[in-house]
Motif scaffolding. Sequence first.
Motif, PDB file in Angstrom:
ATOM      1  N   GLU A 312       0.772  -1.181  -0.045  1.00 32.76           N
ATOM      2  CA  GLU A 312       0.086   0.262   0.019  1.00 32.76           C
ATOM      3  C   GLU A 312       0.968   1.309  -0.013  1.00 32.76           C
ATOM      4  N   GLN A 343      -7.266   4.856   4.576  1.00 33.42           N
ATOM      5  CA  GLN A 343      -7.401   3.787   5.736  1.00 33.42           C
ATOM      6  C   GLN A 343      -6.104   4.131   6.505  1.00 33.42           C
ATOM      7  N   GLN A 344      -6.094   4.212   8.041  1.00 33.79           N
ATOM      8  CA  GLN A 344      -5.063   4.535   9.032  1.00 33.79           C
ATOM      9  C   GLN A 344      -4.268   3.248   9.282  1.00 33.79           C
ATOM     10  N   ARG A 345      -3.073   3.232   9.101  1.00 30.29           N
ATOM     11  CA  ARG A 345      -2.179   2.148   9.528  1.00 30.29           C
ATOM     12  C   ARG A 345      -1.234   2.563  10.595  1.00 30.29           C
ATOM     13  N   ASP A 346      -0.987   1.774  11.743  1.00 32.00           N
ATOM     14  CA  ASP A 346       0.098   1.997  12.632  1.00 32.00           C
ATOM     15  C   ASP A 346       1.151   1.146  12.098  1.00 32.00           C
ATOM     16  N   THR A 347       2.415   1.851  11.655  1.00 36.34           N
ATOM     17  CA  THR A 347       3.575   1.063  11.093  1.00 36.34           C
ATOM     18  C   THR A 347       4.302   0.272  11.941  1.00 36.34           C
ATOM     19  N   PHE A 352       2.363  -3.586   8.069  1.00 30.91           N
ATOM     20  CA  PHE A 352       2.487  -2.176   7.610  1.00 30.91           C
ATOM     21  C   PHE A 352       3.385  -1.641   8.018  1.00 30.91           C
TER      22      PHE A 352
END
Length: 381
Positions: A312, A343-347, A352
């Motif tokens: 992504e 969409q929010q992602r926590d890396t 992610f």
Amino acid sequence: MSEFVRIAPGALTIGRPLPWDVHDTDGKVLLCQGYVIQTESQLEQLFERGYFKPRVIEVLPEDDDAASNEADGNPFARYPDYLHALEKALASIAAGNPEARKQLQDLAQALEQACALAPDSSLALVHLYSVGPTIHEQIIFYAILCQLIAHQFGLNEQRTKILTEAALSANLALVPVADKLNAFNKVLSDEQRSVIRKHPQRSIRALRAVGVENKLLLTIIAQHHEQADGSGYPAGLSGADIRPEAEILALAERYVAMITKRAYRNRMNVTAARKLIANLADGGLRPAIPKALLRVLGEYPPGTLVRLENNEVGVITGRPVRASGPFVHVVFDSAGERYEVPQQRDTNVPDFNILALEEPDMMPSMNFSQIWGFSGSPKIP
């Protein structure tokens, strides 16, 4: 339509996000801020049909309960106001208008509020619009970075306020020629070099002509191109003779120059820019100043594009908080299709993890206010 102004040729550029909403003759939004113009024909249509609405900067009252709500300090919505206010203030100084200092102070206070209420969003502005900014945009970036660096460095509130005013006015004398110089891809002439080297003194003279006599403000401007080893200008100062505020402004200008595209060179990616700043921290006069900028930026500053392990692509929206990694709002899925709602992602989550920085030739269209969680944002077409 009296409050709307026709878009002038040259005000917009292919491949850069729109700095403000574009309206038609009835005031209807044609394209919202963050939309990226893709073709010459789109550009021509906007010049023929497009209008924007310049507004006056309004500083939020300190005792206003709304001022504690980050959404009321949306720097994306206020970005065109900042640019309009800066143009007006610098024009007032150049014209000798005694109201100029008040205009400068109001803008400095508005930027201070934005950085206090929405630091990640304010920092994102610098990176989202850094592809080919005008001189007025660059000056706004200097002021934002000075605010954030000064806070991290531990500068007190009054000195930071004066530093921000200096950041907004130090390059006044360069404004008429800066965009042309940035677009110039040949060796500068002696006359051009002279204009550059004399701009601190010329800016100071213009400020004094409108009654600005603050010693610290004028000293910052006078010293912001001095170097610790004495090789700078105009006075060849060195060592502790250079004020830390002047060093902070110089570093802010230098960082913006690194990540900005010029006719004579490509822009530097954030990773390379951070390495150069780290080198300054190892050998500069006050190592704490470049170290402060490195802490402000983090490894992946808000506003930079990244590709995740799951393929992504999104934009960094927030710096790490406690156990979380930097936050990303993904704009494109793993197949390259745009998400209808980012969409929010926590890396920190394995799938992610950040794989690499993305440096597209053309920035993707994004609704900045929506992505950063500010309400009342029109949808990107």
